[in-house]
Design a protein around this motif. Structure first.
Motif, PDB file in Angstrom:
ATOM      1  N   LEU A 168       0.834  -1.191   0.000  1.00 39.37           N
ATOM      2  CA  LEU A 168       0.000   0.000   0.000  1.00 39.37           C
ATOM      3  C   LEU A 168       0.873   1.246   0.000  1.00 39.37           C
ATOM      4  CD1 LEU A 168      -2.246  -1.090   3.037  1.00 39.37           C
ATOM      5  CD2 LEU A 168      -2.201  -2.057   0.724  1.00 39.37           C
ATOM      6  N   GLU A 169       0.367   2.299  -0.617  1.00 36.94           N
ATOM      7  CA  GLU A 169       1.054   3.588  -0.558  1.00 36.94           C
ATOM      8  C   GLU A 169       0.049   4.695  -0.273  1.00 36.94           C
ATOM      9  OE1 GLU A 169       3.020   4.519  -4.197  1.00 36.94           O
ATOM     10  OE2 GLU A 169       1.310   4.004  -5.462  1.00 36.94           O
ATOM     11  N   GLY A 170       0.561   5.800   0.270  1.00 34.88           N
ATOM     12  CA  GLY A 170      -0.299   6.939   0.549  1.00 34.88           C
ATOM     13  C   GLY A 170      -0.714   7.055   2.000  1.00 34.88           C
ATOM     14  N   PHE A 171      -0.216   6.162   2.867  1.00 32.34           N
ATOM     15  CA  PHE A 171      -0.539   6.211   4.289  1.00 32.34           C
ATOM     16  C   PHE A 171       0.697   6.627   5.095  1.00 32.34           C
ATOM     17  CE2 PHE A 171      -3.402   3.048   2.429  1.00 32.34           C
ATOM     18  CZ  PHE A 171      -4.632   3.518   2.861  1.00 32.34           C
ATOM     19  N   GLU A 172       0.474   7.118   6.302  1.00 30.74           N
ATOM     20  CA  GLU A 172       1.582   7.465   7.185  1.00 30.74           C
ATOM     21  C   GLU A 172       2.347   6.202   7.577  1.00 30.74           C
ATOM     22  OE1 GLU A 172       2.685  10.523   8.286  1.00 30.74           O
ATOM     23  OE2 GLU A 172       1.323  11.251   6.727  1.00 30.74           O
ATOM     24  N   PRO A 173       3.649   6.304   7.808  1.00 32.81           N
ATOM     25  CA  PRO A 173       4.419   5.129   8.209  1.00 32.81           C
ATOM     26  C   PRO A 173       3.833   4.433   9.438  1.00 32.81           C
ATOM     27  CG  PRO A 173       5.891   6.941   7.684  1.00 32.81           C
ATOM     28  CD  PRO A 173       4.503   7.502   7.673  1.00 32.81           C
ATOM     29  N   PHE A 174       3.651   3.143   9.314  1.00 30.26           N
ATOM     30  CA  PHE A 174       3.171   2.262  10.375  1.00 30.26           C
ATOM     31  C   PHE A 174       1.742   2.567  10.831  1.00 30.26           C
ATOM     32  CE2 PHE A 174       7.779   2.021  10.503  1.00 30.26           C
ATOM     33  CZ  PHE A 174       7.957   0.641  10.431  1.00 30.26           C
ATOM     34  N   ALA A 175       0.997   3.324  10.026  1.00 28.36           N
ATOM     35  CA  ALA A 175      -0.417   3.562  10.348  1.00 28.36           C
ATOM     36  C   ALA A 175      -1.183   2.249  10.370  1.00 28.36           C
ATOM     37  CB  ALA A 175      -1.035   4.515   9.329  1.00 28.36           C
ATOM     38  N   GLU A 176      -0.777   1.277   9.533  1.00 24.89           N
ATOM     39  CA  GLU A 176      -1.469  -0.010   9.441  1.00 24.89           C
ATOM     40  C   GLU A 176      -1.459  -0.779  10.750  1.00 24.89           C
ATOM     41  OE1 GLU A 176       2.809  -0.631   8.229  1.00 24.89           O
ATOM     42  OE2 GLU A 176       1.243   0.887   7.892  1.00 24.89           O
ATOM     43  N   MET A 177      -0.517  -0.487  11.639  1.00 23.12           N
ATOM     44  CA  MET A 177      -0.456  -1.185  12.922  1.00 23.12           C
ATOM     45  C   MET A 177      -1.667  -0.880  13.800  1.00 23.12           C
ATOM     46  SD  MET A 177       2.202  -2.977  12.672  1.00 23.12           S
ATOM     47  CE  MET A 177       3.873  -3.107  12.033  1.00 23.12           C
ATOM     48  N   GLU A 195      -4.357  -9.038  12.721  1.00 21.67           N
ATOM     49  CA  GLU A 195      -3.249  -8.950  13.680  1.00 21.67           C
ATOM     50  C   GLU A 195      -1.982  -8.459  12.998  1.00 21.67           C
ATOM     51  OE1 GLU A 195      -1.536 -13.503  13.707  1.00 21.67           O
ATOM     52  OE2 GLU A 195      -3.403 -13.125  14.804  1.00 21.67           O
ATOM     53  N   ARG A 196      -1.050  -7.984  13.812  1.00 29.52           N
ATOM     54  CA  ARG A 196       0.245  -7.585  13.300  1.00 29.52           C
ATOM     55  C   ARG A 196       1.062  -8.817  12.913  1.00 29.52           C
ATOM     56  NH1 ARG A 196       2.621  -2.886  17.324  1.00 29.52           N
ATOM     57  NH2 ARG A 196       0.849  -1.424  17.207  1.00 29.52           N
ATOM     58  N   ILE A 197       2.052  -8.604  12.053  1.00 27.74           N
ATOM     59  CA  ILE A 197       2.929  -9.691  11.633  1.00 27.74           C
ATOM     60  C   ILE A 197       4.249  -9.585  12.391  1.00 27.74           C
ATOM     61  CG2 ILE A 197       4.108 -10.806   9.720  1.00 27.74           C
ATOM     62  CD1 ILE A 197       2.071  -9.525   7.836  1.00 27.74           C
ATOM     63  N   GLY A 198       4.522 -10.568  13.232  1.00 28.66           N
ATOM     64  CA  GLY A 198       5.804 -10.642  13.913  1.00 28.66           C
ATOM     65  C   GLY A 198       6.859 -11.150  12.942  1.00 28.66           C
ATOM     66  N   ARG A 199       8.006 -10.487  12.897  1.00 25.66           N
ATOM     67  CA  ARG A 199       9.003 -10.800  11.876  1.00 25.66           C
ATOM     68  C   ARG A 199      10.164 -11.632  12.422  1.00 25.66           C
ATOM     69  NH1 ARG A 199       7.035 -10.406   6.808  1.00 25.66           N
ATOM     70  NH2 ARG A 199       5.575  -8.665   6.703  1.00 25.66           N
ATOM     71  N   CYS A 200      10.827 -12.350  11.501  1.00 24.81           N
ATOM     72  CA  CYS A 200      11.897 -13.270  11.873  1.00 24.81           C
ATOM     73  C   CYS A 200      13.191 -12.896  11.149  1.00 24.81           C
ATOM     74  CB  CYS A 200      11.500 -14.706  11.543  1.00 24.81           C
ATOM     75  SG  CYS A 200      11.379 -15.032   9.758  1.00 24.81           S
ATOM     76  N   LYS A 201      14.218 -13.704  11.358  1.00 24.00           N
ATOM     77  CA  LYS A 201      15.554 -13.430  10.812  1.00 24.00           C
ATOM     78  C   LYS A 201      15.594 -13.451   9.291  1.00 24.00           C
ATOM     79  CE  LYS A 201      19.002 -15.569  12.554  1.00 24.00           C
ATOM     80  NZ  LYS A 201      19.834 -16.686  13.099  1.00 24.00           N
ATOM     81  N   GLN A 227       9.172  -6.258  16.979  1.00 20.89           N
ATOM     82  CA  GLN A 227       9.626  -6.846  15.720  1.00 20.89           C
ATOM     83  C   GLN A 227       8.440  -7.113  14.805  1.00 20.89           C
ATOM     84  OE1 GLN A 227      13.518  -9.132  17.650  1.00 20.89           O
ATOM     85  NE2 GLN A 227      12.026 -10.287  16.469  1.00 20.89           N
ATOM     86  N   ASP A 228       7.594  -6.111  14.602  1.00 18.23           N
ATOM     87  CA  ASP A 228       6.383  -6.235  13.794  1.00 18.23           C
ATOM     88  C   ASP A 228       6.502  -5.365  12.550  1.00 18.23           C
ATOM     89  OD1 ASP A 228       5.388  -7.810  15.843  1.00 18.23           O
ATOM     90  OD2 ASP A 228       4.173  -6.203  16.713  1.00 18.23           O
ATOM     91  N   PHE A 229       6.055  -5.933  11.427  1.00 17.38           N
ATOM     92  CA  PHE A 229       5.996  -5.164  10.186  1.00 17.38           C
ATOM     93  C   PHE A 229       4.857  -5.722   9.357  1.00 17.38           C
ATOM     94  CE2 PHE A 229       6.787  -3.916   5.884  1.00 17.38           C
ATOM     95  CZ  PHE A 229       7.396  -2.674   5.966  1.00 17.38           C
ATOM     96  N   GLY A 230       3.883  -4.873   9.017  1.00 18.46           N
ATOM     97  CA  GLY A 230       2.727  -5.312   8.239  1.00 18.46           C
ATOM     98  C   GLY A 230       1.678  -5.968   9.103  1.00 18.46           C
ATOM     99  N   VAL A 231       0.540  -6.260   8.483  1.00 18.60           N
ATOM    100  CA  VAL A 231      -0.586  -6.875   9.204  1.00 18.60           C
ATOM    101  C   VAL A 231      -1.205  -7.983   8.358  1.00 18.60           C
ATOM    102  CG1 VAL A 231      -1.152  -4.843  10.592  1.00 18.60           C
ATOM    103  CG2 VAL A 231      -2.153  -5.091   8.300  1.00 18.60           C
ATOM    104  N   TYR A 232      -1.784  -8.955   9.060  1.00 20.70           N
ATOM    105  CA  TYR A 232      -2.547 -10.012   8.393  1.00 20.70           C
ATOM    106  C   TYR A 232      -4.011  -9.604   8.305  1.00 20.70           C
ATOM    107  CZ  TYR A 232       1.249 -13.422   8.952  1.00 20.70           C
ATOM    108  OH  TYR A 232       2.441 -14.105   8.880  1.00 20.70           O
TER     109      TYR A 232
END
Length: 250
Positions: A168-177, A195-201, A227-232
């Motif tokens: 997605l584009e056009g939203f504030e950084p990390f607004a999706e959280m 839910e948020r996406i917990g990220r791994c190595k 350690q979250d980035f993006g959402v499900y």
């Protein structure tokens, strides 16, 4: 809040390649079509091929353990069932996943670990993709969030580190959280953020080279405290979507 759909990606074999799509038809309660349809088991996998069903990610080959997988790109022809995989350190592979899984296992050998975690078999489960979530999900990721993290870390971060579905584009950084529990309309489809996406190595590896070169997890902890980035999200109303479609957070 409104924005735009910038990119659509699917990953036909879990952790083994990404593929851009020009459009896709979403179905209620389903993953992105052919996303994570297959996965590769390893020597310690508890996946039951006799009674296949969704199984947690630790039972499969993944970028967190085998960074080289992150550099694979994929192209899947739904009509012919032919998959083409490329990797900067390997010759291109063309095969049919439904009948030629052993060919893939052999191809992966040079970029796979030794011992119990070497690839064993290409598998699938009827009815749904092998997402990291225990429900059929589609991931929503923000270009502005990726840019903000890259600026915070002072490195160039490819969006492919995150293996996302919809960008997605056009939203504030990390607004999706903050969208958990809200509905998002994209083109003709309606999704609900779960839910948020917990990220791994896996995200520490460069998707161009398959080599670890950035501590994205420390970067996320420093910038957003987790350690979250993006959402499900789950699809609650079907429809076709394509890059350029308007996105509205309801």
């Amino acid at each position: 809040m409104t924005g735009t759909l910038a990119h659509i990606f699917r990953h036909p074999i879990k952790a083994h390649g990404r593929e851009a799509l020009a459009s896709v038809l979403l179905s209620a309660g389903a993953c992105l079509p052919w996303d994570r349809h297959w996965a590769v088991t390893h020597g310690r996998s508890k996946f039951d091929a006799g009674a296949p069903e969704w199984t947690p990610c630790g039972q499969f080959q993944r970028g967190a353990r085998t960074a080289g997988l992150m550099a694979i790109e994929a192209r899947f022809d739904e009509a012919t069932g032919v998959m083409v995989l490329t990797h900067p350190a390997l010759s291109p592979l063309e095969f049919r996943p439904e009948s030629e899984g052993a060919v893939l296992v052999e191809w992966l050998g040079p970029i796979s670990p030794e011992g119990d975690f070497r690839p064993v078999a290409l598998v699938s489960a009827p009815g749904r993709g092998m997402t990291d979530s225990d429900f059929p999900s589609i991931s929503l990721n923000s270009l502005s969030s990726n840019a903000a993290l890259a600026q915070h870390m002072a490195v160039d971060l490819s969006i492919h580190r995150w293996r996302g579905n919809l960008w997605l584009e056009g939203f504030e950084p990390f607004a999706e959280m903050e969208w958990i529990g809200r509905e998002v309309r994209i083109g003709e489809a309606l999704l609900r953020v779960e839910e948020r996406i917990g990220r791994c190595k896996a995200t520490t590896a460069n998707p161009a080279t398959g080599e670890v070169d950035a501590d994205t997890l420390a970067g996320l902890r420093g910038l957003v405290g987790a350690q979250d980035f993006g959402v499900y999200a789950v699809v609650i109303s079907p429809g076709r979507i394509a890059p350029g479609d308007k996105i509205e957070v309801l």
